[in-house]
Design a protein around this motif. Structure first.
Motif, short mmCIF file in Angstrom:
data_model
loop_
_atom_site.label_atom_id
_atom_site.label_comp_id
_atom_site.label_asym_id
_atom_site.label_seq_id
_atom_site.Cartn_x
_atom_site.Cartn_y
_atom_site.Cartn_z
N TYR A 116 18.60 16.60 -10.47
CA TYR A 116 18.01 17.77 -9.83
C TYR A 116 16.51 17.84 -10.11
O TYR A 116 15.71 18.08 -9.20
CB TYR A 116 18.71 19.04 -10.33
CG TYR A 116 18.20 20.30 -9.67
CD1 TYR A 116 18.69 20.70 -8.44
CD2 TYR A 116 17.23 21.09 -10.28
CE1 TYR A 116 18.23 21.85 -7.82
CE2 TYR A 116 16.76 22.24 -9.68
CZ TYR A 116 17.26 22.61 -8.45
OH TYR A 116 16.79 23.75 -7.85
N THR A 117 16.13 17.63 -11.36
CA THR A 117 14.71 17.67 -11.73
C THR A 117 13.92 16.60 -10.98
O THR A 117 12.83 16.87 -10.47
CB THR A 117 14.55 17.48 -13.25
OG1 THR A 117 15.26 18.53 -13.91
CG2 THR A 117 13.09 17.51 -13.67
N LYS A 118 14.49 15.40 -10.88
CA LYS A 118 13.82 14.32 -10.15
C LYS A 118 13.67 14.69 -8.67
O LYS A 118 12.61 14.50 -8.07
CB LYS A 118 14.62 13.03 -10.28
CG LYS A 118 13.99 11.86 -9.56
CD LYS A 118 14.83 10.61 -9.70
CE LYS A 118 14.20 9.47 -8.90
NZ LYS A 118 15.07 8.31 -8.83
N ALA A 119 14.72 15.25 -8.08
CA ALA A 119 14.67 15.64 -6.67
C ALA A 119 13.62 16.73 -6.44
O ALA A 119 12.88 16.69 -5.46
CB ALA A 119 16.04 16.11 -6.20
N GLN A 120 13.56 17.70 -7.34
CA GLN A 120 12.57 18.77 -7.21
C GLN A 120 11.15 18.22 -7.31
O GLN A 120 10.26 18.67 -6.59
CB GLN A 120 12.80 19.85 -8.28
CG GLN A 120 14.05 20.67 -8.06
CD GLN A 120 14.04 21.39 -6.73
OE1 GLN A 120 14.70 20.96 -5.80
NE2 GLN A 120 13.32 22.47 -6.63
N THR A 121 10.94 17.25 -8.17
CA THR A 121 9.63 16.63 -8.30
C THR A 121 9.25 15.92 -7.01
O THR A 121 8.12 16.04 -6.53
CB THR A 121 9.63 15.63 -9.48
OG1 THR A 121 9.96 16.34 -10.68
CG2 THR A 121 8.27 14.96 -9.64
N GLU A 122 10.21 15.19 -6.43
CA GLU A 122 9.94 14.49 -5.17
C GLU A 122 9.64 15.47 -4.05
O GLU A 122 8.76 15.23 -3.23
CB GLU A 122 11.13 13.61 -4.81
CG GLU A 122 11.29 12.42 -5.75
CD GLU A 122 12.60 11.65 -5.53
OE1 GLU A 122 13.41 12.07 -4.68
OE2 GLU A 122 12.79 10.65 -6.23
N ILE A 123 10.37 16.57 -4.00
CA ILE A 123 10.14 17.58 -2.96
C ILE A 123 8.75 18.19 -3.10
O ILE A 123 8.04 18.37 -2.11
CB ILE A 123 11.21 18.69 -3.01
CG1 ILE A 123 12.55 18.14 -2.53
CG2 ILE A 123 10.80 19.90 -2.20
CD1 ILE A 123 13.72 19.07 -2.75
N SER A 124 8.34 18.48 -4.32
CA SER A 124 7.03 19.12 -4.52
C SER A 124 5.89 18.17 -4.18
O SER A 124 4.78 18.61 -3.92
CB SER A 124 6.90 19.63 -5.96
OG SER A 124 6.86 18.55 -6.87
N GLN A 125 6.16 16.88 -4.17
CA GLN A 125 5.12 15.90 -3.84
C GLN A 125 5.02 15.63 -2.35
O GLN A 125 4.06 15.04 -1.89
CB GLN A 125 5.38 14.59 -4.59
CG GLN A 125 5.20 14.73 -6.09
CD GLN A 125 5.63 13.49 -6.86
OE1 GLN A 125 6.21 12.57 -6.31
NE2 GLN A 125 5.35 13.49 -8.15
N LYS A 126 6.01 16.08 -1.56
CA LYS A 126 6.00 15.90 -0.11
C LYS A 126 5.05 16.89 0.52
O LYS A 126 4.89 18.01 0.05
CB LYS A 126 7.39 16.13 0.49
CG LYS A 126 8.26 14.94 0.47
CD LYS A 126 9.53 15.27 1.24
CE LYS A 126 10.35 14.04 1.45
NZ LYS A 126 11.56 14.34 2.19
N SER A 127 4.48 16.50 1.66
CA SER A 127 3.62 17.42 2.39
C SER A 127 4.47 18.28 3.31
O SER A 127 5.55 17.87 3.73
CB SER A 127 2.58 16.65 3.20
OG SER A 127 3.20 15.93 4.24
#
Length: 142
Positions: A116-127
């Motif tokens: 979940y933490t990894k997915a949230q990090t990836e989402i926050s890096q998306k435009s």
């Protein structure tokens, strides 16, 4: 959007709206496309779009008053219920998919937290432009 063949298309459209509302793509109070516009966007029969809107109105998800455009509800209880429904469905599917694996709950929770933490990090890096634009607001000509 591609539709699966086991569930009615109208119910998949309702789920799509619920997901977009819960994720903030569509805001409470926001005007949604007319039934005809939605049918054209999703390449579905207008009667299917009409049935999806009727279902969403019955569930209190959208409100249509007179000739005004349909809008997402402002009712916080309905919005919380939608979130709980989607979360519950996802958890049930997850548990069903791993029930045969003998994993202690604390280990499972640790793995879930990491993913979940990894997915949230990836989402926050998306435009913001990376998100899907269909089923955004629109005028209502029904």
């Amino acid at each position: 959007m591609s539709f699966n063949s086991r569930d009615p298309v109208y119910s998949q459209v309702v789920r799509l709206f619920k997901e977009k509302i819960v994720t903030g793509v569509i805001q409470s109070g926001q005007t949604i496309p007319s039934r005809r516009e939605l049918a054209a966007q999703l390449k579905i029969n207008p009667n299917t779009a009409q049935r999806a809107y009727k279902e969403m109105e019955d569930q209190g998800l959208i409100v249509t008053e007179g000739n005004s455009p349909s809008r997402v509800t402002l009712d916080l209880d309905v919005l919380a219920q939608i979130r709980a429904e989607l979360l519950g469905s996802a958890v049930e599917a997850f548990v069903a998919s791993i029930r045969n694996i003998d994993v202690p709950l604390n280990e499972l929770l640790h793995v879930v937290q990491q993913v979940y933490t990894k997915a949230q990090t990836e989402i926050s890096q998306k435009s913001p432009e990376d998100s899907c634009d269909s089923v955004r607001g629109g005028k209502n000509d029904d």
